[in-house]
Design a protein around this motif. Structure first.
Motif, short mmCIF file in Angstrom:
data_model
loop_
_atom_site.label_atom_id
_atom_site.label_comp_id
_atom_site.label_asym_id
_atom_site.label_seq_id
_atom_site.Cartn_x
_atom_site.Cartn_y
_atom_site.Cartn_z
N ASN A 1 -5.14 -16.20 2.61
CA ASN A 1 -4.18 -15.10 2.58
C ASN A 1 -2.92 -15.43 3.39
O ASN A 1 -1.80 -15.08 2.99
N ASP B 1 3.80 -17.00 -2.12
CA ASP B 1 4.52 -15.76 -2.38
C ASP B 1 6.02 -15.99 -2.25
O ASP B 1 6.52 -16.33 -1.17
N TYR C 1 6.51 -3.27 0.74
CA TYR C 1 5.89 -4.38 0.00
C TYR C 1 4.42 -4.54 0.39
O TYR C 1 3.56 -4.75 -0.48
N ILE C 2 4.11 -4.43 1.68
CA ILE C 2 2.71 -4.53 2.12
C ILE C 2 1.89 -3.38 1.57
O ILE C 2 0.75 -3.56 1.10
N ASP D 1 2.48 -1.56 -1.19
CA ASP D 1 2.31 -1.71 -2.64
C ASP D 1 1.30 -2.81 -2.96
O ASP D 1 0.52 -2.69 -3.91
N THR D 2 1.30 -3.88 -2.17
CA THR D 2 0.34 -4.96 -2.39
C THR D 2 -1.08 -4.47 -2.18
O THR D 2 -2.00 -4.83 -2.94
N ASN E 1 -1.40 -3.06 -6.17
CA ASN E 1 -1.95 -4.29 -6.74
C ASN E 1 -3.40 -4.55 -6.33
O ASN E 1 -4.00 -5.52 -6.78
N GLN F 1 -4.71 -5.70 -3.59
CA GLN F 1 -4.90 -6.97 -2.89
C GLN F 1 -4.93 -6.66 -1.39
O GLN F 1 -4.03 -7.04 -0.63
N TYR G 1 -4.97 -9.69 1.14
CA TYR G 1 -3.66 -10.33 1.28
C TYR G 1 -2.68 -9.42 2.01
O TYR G 1 -1.89 -9.89 2.84
N ALA G 2 -2.74 -8.11 1.74
CA ALA G 2 -1.87 -7.16 2.44
C ALA G 2 -2.20 -7.13 3.93
O ALA G 2 -1.29 -7.06 4.77
#
Length: 289
Positions: free
Chosen positions: A61, A69, A243-244, A246-247, A251, A253, A256-257
């Motif tokens: 990650n 990314d 962005y974190i 939404d990830t 999404n 994830q 990964y977030a």
């Protein structure tokens, strides 16, 4: 005499522990476990959403954030640039306004409330929902409202410069309420006798600012510097935070977030340590020996 001083210092220290005790208890009960769990989750990835089944991925990650990314690094750099530009502007503007409001001027109470009003409005759930719905977004987020016809006569290059400047001014006006309040508290704690003695010695207002006001305000400046940095990096409209989020929740994830969140957190933590270390000799504490 020294024993009495030690006793007074111990009472001050105990009072400080009492004041931070509610936060410490709340952190231990509600924040400690989620923080540790998010760190553990950053080394895993969700493979089953229904039963929240996790699979260990090691450092993948973190490697993904820096290598694979294509959005993380540009967003990270953009957020840092915004903080570097906005933080000194906010501090200088809030100190300037606090000095003006500290004088006995007509309507002082009104102006104090006016500058603190964005903090009360912007922190409310209703305002956040309005921003998400796009109501007043161009004015509150992107800049001070200007008719589009004005930009047509400026040309694209000059229009972008003016638009960026107005956007920056909007952020400064919207983000200085708490800093002004803290600066006002610090200014009112400075003894009037210091200024009276300086005037008797022939000091000007400019000299009193640099020799009395600014040194005695350095603890408040450090406090506002830390608060402004944290507020800038964790703001709800911060693109990195969006962005974190939404990830993780769009999404799905979450591992990964969590990894991106810990990279972001460690950067802020190291930055604050550097701020404390670099300003340690510049901060004046009047209570020290």
């Amino acid at each position: 005499m020294s024993g009495r001083r030690v006793g007074l210092e111990r009472k001050k220290m105990l009072a400080g522990y009492v004041y931070i005790a509610p936060w410490a208890i709340g952190f231990a009960l509600f924040m400690c476990y989620p923080l540790i769990y998010s760190l553990w989750l950053s080394f895993h990835e969700v493979v089953g959403v229904g039963n929240f089944e996790l699979e260990s991925v090691g450092w993948d990650n973190f490697n993904k954030a820096f290598v694979l990314d294509t959005q993380f690094i540009p967003l990270f750099i953009s957020v840092i640039q915004d903080a570097v530009i906005n933080t000194p502007l906010i501090l200088v503007f809030s100190l300037f306004i606090a000095i003006l409001l500290n004088h006995n001027i007509r309507g002082r109470a009104f102006f104090r409330a006016a500058f603190f009003l964005p903090v009360l409005i912007g922190s409310g759930l209703a305002m956040q929902q309005l921003l998400y719905a796009g109501v007043g977004k161009d004015t509150l987020v992107n800049g001070i409202g200007v008719p589009d016809e004005v930009f047509l006569y400026m040309g694209p290059t000059f229009s972008q410069i003016v638009f960026d400047m107005l956007s920056r001014l909007t952020i400064i006006f919207w983000k200085t309420g708490v800093q002004i309040l803290l600066f006002l508290a610090g200014l009112q704690g400075v003894s009037v006798s210091l200024y009276e003695s300086a005037r008797c010695d022939g000091a000007t207002e400019w000299e009193m600012f640099w020799k009395i006001t600014l040194p005695l305000m350095t603890p408040i400046i450090l406090l506002n510097l830390v608060y402004t940095c944290v507020d800038s990096f964790t703001d709800i409209n911060n693109r990195m935070m969006i962005y974190i989020k939404d990830t993780a929740f769009t999404n799905i994830q979450m591992g990964y977030a969590s990894g991106m969140g810990w990279i972001y957190f460690m950067f802020i933590f190291i930055l604050l340590i550097l701020v404390f270390v670099s300003t340690r000799r510049l901060v004046v504490y009047t209570g020290e020996k």
